[in-house]
Design an enzyme around this catalytic site. Structure first.
Site, short mmCIF file in Angstrom:
data_model
loop_
_atom_site.label_atom_id
_atom_site.label_comp_id
_atom_site.label_asym_id
_atom_site.label_seq_id
_atom_site.Cartn_x
_atom_site.Cartn_y
_atom_site.Cartn_z
CG ASP A 183 -2.09 -0.95 1.09
OD1 ASP A 183 -2.19 -1.62 0.05
OD2 ASP A 183 -2.90 -1.02 2.04
NE ARG A 236 -8.67 -2.27 -2.25
CZ ARG A 236 -8.79 -1.91 -0.97
NH1 ARG A 236 -7.72 -1.91 -0.20
NH2 ARG A 236 -9.96 -1.55 -0.48
#
Length: 343
Positions: A183, A236
């Site tokens: 992330d 993602r």
């Protein structure tokens, strides 16, 4: 399949979905990408924030660690270090939910093909502070993470946050994290994620914190994702907010619910990827405000939807030079070159 128009200072029209392009032939003098690149490329090499490029711990002391105590000691020390990881290190959960902070000017690299971090993750960045909306002088920067298997974290496997910059994440194996694999958020910038193997994981790559975090993220988050193997990683891959330009090229997508998603006016330049059995290879109609996406030379096989395009996206060559491999070669070269034991 139709060939998409090549673009420099790309302007893209606004159909709901484009035609699927065929792989473009490489120029005669083009050289294929090298899996065991000696140094970083992409946005991690672009000058900014007083840093010319990404060098990690070059010039500092080289140490070899094989215990949690030694590993956590050296990653937190000030100054440049090359930290070689030997064997498997189990990271403690402690009071930080298993996230352990890395300080600036570090290279963390596994030895051989069996170096691993299990049970915890790495945090690259200062503590979260919503009131900080511009890069602080002490932002974490110049970090390289290579040739490590990272799995089983109770939070993220790697988290990059709070205006961290010049980060290169290369030739790792990521699996079975509780949240994100890698992330990148909260104003971080100038990052390259290359030649990694993502598998047995759900929410792989988040780029941009959330829809309300434009104060930190807008105009930043410039990231290159190339030659990664998204092997059944569900979603993602990446999911992007606010980034003005994100370069996604020569990645191999295999059996994913979706590939890339662009929202909140992000600009994704998607080229030379191979999508096999991906429900939605590229999306701009997604949760939150729509983003922008340009695509060229991608190959889609057994996919349920085309790549959605919208808006205008700057050509990455405005920032750095690169040579893309042909999309047709991606299913061969990426699984062979991505992951650990290749550097």
């Amino acid at each position: 399949m139709l060939a998409a128009a090549a673009a420099a200072a790309v302007a893209v029209t606004l159909p709901s979905v484009p035609a699927t392009p065929a792989a473009a032939a490489q120029p005669a003098d083009a050289q294929p990408a090298t899996a065991a690149a000696a140094g970083p490329d992409g946005f991690a090499t672009v000058a900014g924030y007083g840093q010319a490029t990404t060098t990690g711990g070059a010039g500092g002391t080289t140490v070899t660690v094989s215990t949690p105590a030694a590993f956590l000691d050296y990653i937190a020390r000030p100054g440049p270090y090359v930290i070689q990881v030997s064997g498997t290190i189990t990271l403690p959960t402690g009071t930080t939910d298993g996230m352990h902070s890395v300080s600036s000017d570090k290279t963390i690299i596994g030895l051989g093909s069996n170096a691993a971090l299990v049970g915890g993750g790495l945090n690259i960045g200062l503590p979260v502070d919503d009131d900080v909306t511009s890069p602080p002088a002490d932002a974490v920067h110049n970090v390289i993470i290579r040739n490590l298997s990272i799995s089983g974290a109770t939070d993220d496997l790697i988290n990059v946050q709070m205006f961290s910059h010049h980060i290169w994440i290369d030739h790792n194996d990521f699996s079975n994290g509780d949240d994100g694999a890698v992330d990148i958020k909260r104003g971080s910038d100038l990052v390259t994620v290359s030649w990694n193997h993502f598998h047995d994981h759900d929410k792989t790559l988040l780029l941009g914190h959330d829809d309300d975090n434009g104060a930190q993220d807008s105009g930043r988050l410039r990231t290159t994702y190339h030659h990664n193997y998204f092997n059944g990683s569900d979603q993602r891959n990446p999911r992007v907010r606010f980034a003005p330009i994100v370069h996604v090229y020569n990645n191999y997508y295999n059996d994913n619910s979706y590939g890339v998603a662009s929202t909140n006016d992000s600009g994704l330049f998607v080229e030379g990827n191979y999508f096999f059995s991906v429900n939605n290879p590229g999306r701009v109609v997604f949760s939150g405000p729509e983003g922008r996406m340009f695509q060229r030379d991608n190959i889609l096989v057994d996919c349920n939807h085309e790549i959605e395009v919208r808006g205008t996206v700057t050509d990455p060559r405005t920032f750095y030079s690169y040579t893309a491999d042909s999309a047709a070669s991606v299913p061969t070269i990426v699984p062979a070159g991505a992951g650990v034991g290749k550097v």
